[in-house]
Design an enzyme around this catalytic site. Structure first.
Site, PDB file in Angstrom:
ATOM      1  N   GLU A 284       0.690  -1.222  -0.012  1.00  0.00           N
ATOM      2  CA  GLU A 284      -0.056  -0.069   0.064  1.00  0.00           C
ATOM      3  C   GLU A 284       0.859   1.249   0.024  1.00  0.00           C
ATOM      4  O   GLU A 284       0.401   2.294  -0.421  1.00  0.00           O
ATOM      5  CB  GLU A 284      -0.940   0.108   1.178  1.00  0.00           C
ATOM      6  CG  GLU A 284      -2.441  -0.033   0.935  1.00  0.00           C
ATOM      7  CD  GLU A 284      -3.306  -0.180   2.118  1.00  0.00           C
ATOM      8  OE1 GLU A 284      -4.360  -0.578   1.897  1.00  0.00           O
ATOM      9  OE2 GLU A 284      -3.037   0.564   3.091  1.00  0.00           O
ATOM     10  N   HIS A 305       8.074 -26.707  -0.887  1.00  0.00           N
ATOM     11  CA  HIS A 305       7.482 -27.876  -1.746  1.00  0.00           C
ATOM     12  C   HIS A 305       6.298 -27.265  -2.559  1.00  0.00           C
ATOM     13  O   HIS A 305       5.382 -28.047  -2.863  1.00  0.00           O
ATOM     14  CB  HIS A 305       7.048 -29.017  -0.664  1.00  0.00           C
ATOM     15  CG  HIS A 305       8.319 -29.397  -0.120  1.00  0.00           C
ATOM     16  ND1 HIS A 305       8.862 -30.401  -0.467  1.00  0.00           N
ATOM     17  CD2 HIS A 305       8.941 -28.869   1.080  1.00  0.00           C
ATOM     18  CE1 HIS A 305       9.945 -30.755   0.547  1.00  0.00           C
ATOM     19  NE2 HIS A 305       9.986 -29.672   1.364  1.00  0.00           N
ATOM     20  N   LYS A 419     -14.188   0.476  -4.170  1.00  0.00           N
ATOM     21  CA  LYS A 419     -15.313   0.802  -3.116  1.00  0.00           C
ATOM     22  C   LYS A 419     -16.400   1.531  -4.082  1.00  0.00           C
ATOM     23  O   LYS A 419     -17.535   1.175  -3.725  1.00  0.00           O
ATOM     24  CB  LYS A 419     -14.899   1.829  -2.199  1.00  0.00           C
ATOM     25  CG  LYS A 419     -14.115   1.034  -1.055  1.00  0.00           C
ATOM     26  CD  LYS A 419     -13.534   2.137   0.089  1.00  0.00           C
ATOM     27  CE  LYS A 419     -12.471   1.352   0.932  1.00  0.00           C
ATOM     28  NZ  LYS A 419     -11.816   2.385   1.961  1.00  0.00           N
TER      29      LYS A 419
HETATM   30  O1  PA5 Z   1      -3.449   1.416   6.043  1.00  0.00           O
HETATM   31  C1  PA5 Z   1      -4.463   1.928   5.842  1.00  0.00           C
HETATM   32  O2  PA5 Z   1      -4.681   3.097   6.336  1.00  0.00           O
HETATM   33  C2  PA5 Z   1      -5.632   0.864   5.502  1.00  0.00           C
HETATM   34  O3  PA5 Z   1      -5.204  -0.254   5.081  1.00  0.00           O
HETATM   35  C3  PA5 Z   1      -6.566   0.983   6.724  1.00  0.00           C
HETATM   36  O4  PA5 Z   1      -5.974   0.352   7.660  1.00  0.00           O
HETATM   37  C4  PA5 Z   1      -7.706   0.077   6.183  1.00  0.00           C
HETATM   38  O5  PA5 Z   1      -8.367   0.403   4.965  1.00  0.00           O
HETATM   39  C5  PA5 Z   1      -8.900   0.048   7.421  1.00  0.00           C
HETATM   40  O6  PA5 Z   1      -9.441   1.591   7.411  1.00  0.00           O
HETATM   41  P1  PA5 Z   1     -10.031   1.920   8.631  1.00  0.00           P
HETATM   42  O7  PA5 Z   1      -9.278   1.718   9.801  1.00  0.00           O
HETATM   43  O8  PA5 Z   1     -10.173   3.420   8.508  1.00  0.00           O
HETATM   44  O9  PA5 Z   1     -11.323   1.124   8.829  1.00  0.00           O
END
Ligand code: PA5
Length: 431
Positions: A284, A305, A419
């Protein structure tokens, strides 16, 4: 302190190539430190281990004690950075089979990280006749998966304990002031913990996001923070022998030389969810603007394996990072057997630690021969301190590497794309 062994990349990158990246590593380090880079408003994690809010930590420990006393199960509701770190810590430090072993701390069930009715149905059935509490974690408070799961588990909790009883068993970890979960928690009177404004989800394992579930599993989170603090100190020097610079620079040099995929490998099965956490952290943070090393993870020796063939012999775009622990918490020896029908006599009396280490050395040598550069991150034993140190080290190296490749390591605009389509399909107002 974590050591970055780069001997396994010397056939692929020479010392001067690495050295020439020092200038970029220094610039990236300055950006992380000053918060003046892109996304700098989310670099609160850099100094977190020395600036931890002591009052909040006390409340976390008190809440964990309450959960341990009144619940045999804690439902941890969250997705992405709001659950992977806690799960990684509990599996590594306790056991991947934590919920199966007899113990005086509650089972920890993770929910809200998918939209499967099969999964949620099973988890609801599991807790129906148990004494349970909920820790719902969402920084934005608007993420669909945890919000749906929270509705379901909250309904069950209210049926079981009444509105007032349920209220005392719900702990909300969310933004200090904003978002639907914060508003709901205020309206209902849930105890709340803060995801600091300047720390994004995937960098939040050492905040209440990770610490409450981890402490509820009986893990000493103070030791974890201490490990992170020591690592923060160790990584503060702006020099090419900074171990995080070395890891970040090695990754960047290999990436620029055509190694587009990084495999994180560990010979401890309990490390599996650390791999999942690492994939989110790096994927990310770096995967944007058409750039980024694709992070994958394997669990050895099991995956030798299954994935071993490809890694040894498939398309040559791979680099591999081994995480190794040089001390084992358990000493197990291969028994001797006079008959020796299985031919294992040569291993009799030798420890699994020795055999596992030999497997690592052999795998590394074979993969290097096969054209896969190998980095090794070396740790002492598995402990609270080493978890804290490793999570801090990887976050720091990820921030460095992201800035070195020219992206903002602290946003995730691509996550919104699916989304919008999903909301449109489901008829969410405004989509
Ligand atoms: O790293 C990030 O910001 C995302 O992966 C969030 O952790 C994830 O989308 C969950 O978001 P939230 O805590 O707002 O529900």
């Amino acid at each position: 302190m974590i050591k970055t062994d780069l001997s396994g990349i010397s056939d692929f990158v020479n010392g001067s190539e690495l050295f020439s990246l020092a200038r970029e590593a220094r610039a990236a380090h300055c950006l992380l430190e000053s918060g003046k880079g892109e996304g700098g408003e989310f670099t609160g994690w850099v100094r977190l281990p020395e600036a931890y809010d002591g009052e909040e930590l006390e409340r976390i420990l008190e809440a964990a004690d309450r959960i341990k006393k009144d619940s045999d199960t804690l439902i941890v509701i969250g997705i992405g950075g709001s659950y992977l770190g806690a799960r990684a810590a509990i599996e590594l430090l306790k056991s991947p089979e934590y919920n199966l072993i007899s113990k005086d701390t509650p089972n920890i069930i993770f929910a809200g990280n998918n939209l499967s009715g099969e999964y949620l149905g099973r988890m609801l059935d599991f807790v129906r006749d148990r004494e349970f509490s909920i820790n719902v974690i969402s920084k934005s408070g608007t993420t669909t998966e945890p919000a749906v799961a929270f509705r379901l588990f909250r309904e069950l909790l209210e049926q079981k304990y009444g509105i007032g009883g349920a209220r005392r068993r719900i702990y909300a970890t969310t933004d200090r002031a904003r978002g639907a979960l914060k508003q709901l928690a205020l309206a209902e009177g849930y105890e709340t913990f803060v995801v600091p404004d300047d720390i994004g989800g995937r960098y939040s394992v050492l905040t209440a996001v990770g610490l409450l579930p981890i402490a509820s599993a009986g893990i000493d989170v103070r030791k974890m923070l201490h490990g992170a603090f020591s690592e923060m100190r160790a990584l503060s020097e702006k020099r090419m022998d900074n171990e995080a610079w070395r890891y970040a620079a090695a990754r960047q040099a290999l990436y620029r030389g055509g190694k587009k995929i990084e495999i994180l490998a560990c010979f401890e099965p309990a490390f599996r969810f650390m791999g999942e956490w690492w994939k989110q952290l790096f994927g990310e943070s770096e995967g944007k603007d058409g750039l980024g090393i694709f992070p994958a993870s394997v669990e050895y020796t099991a995956d030798l394996h299954s994935m071993g063939q490809y890694i040894q012999d498939g398309e040559r775009r791979l680099m591999e990072t081994f995480v190794s622990f040089d001390e084992s918490r358990r000493e197990i020896f291969v028994p001797s057997d006079k008959e020796n029908l299985d031919g294992l006599g040569y291993l009799a009396g030798r420890s699994l630690a020795e055999i596992n280490r030999a497997a690592l050395e052999a795998t590394k040598a074979a993969h290097i021969r096969g054209g896969v550069p190998c980095i090794e991150l070396k740790l002492g034993g598995i402990s609270e301190e080493s978890f804290g140190a490793l999570s801090y080290f990887l976050e720091f190296a990820c921030g460095l590497s992201g800035y070195m490749s020219g992206v903002n390591p602290f946003d995730q605009p691509g996550v919104e794309e699916y989304k919008r389509d999903m909301f449109r399909l489901l008829g969410k107002p405004g989509f």
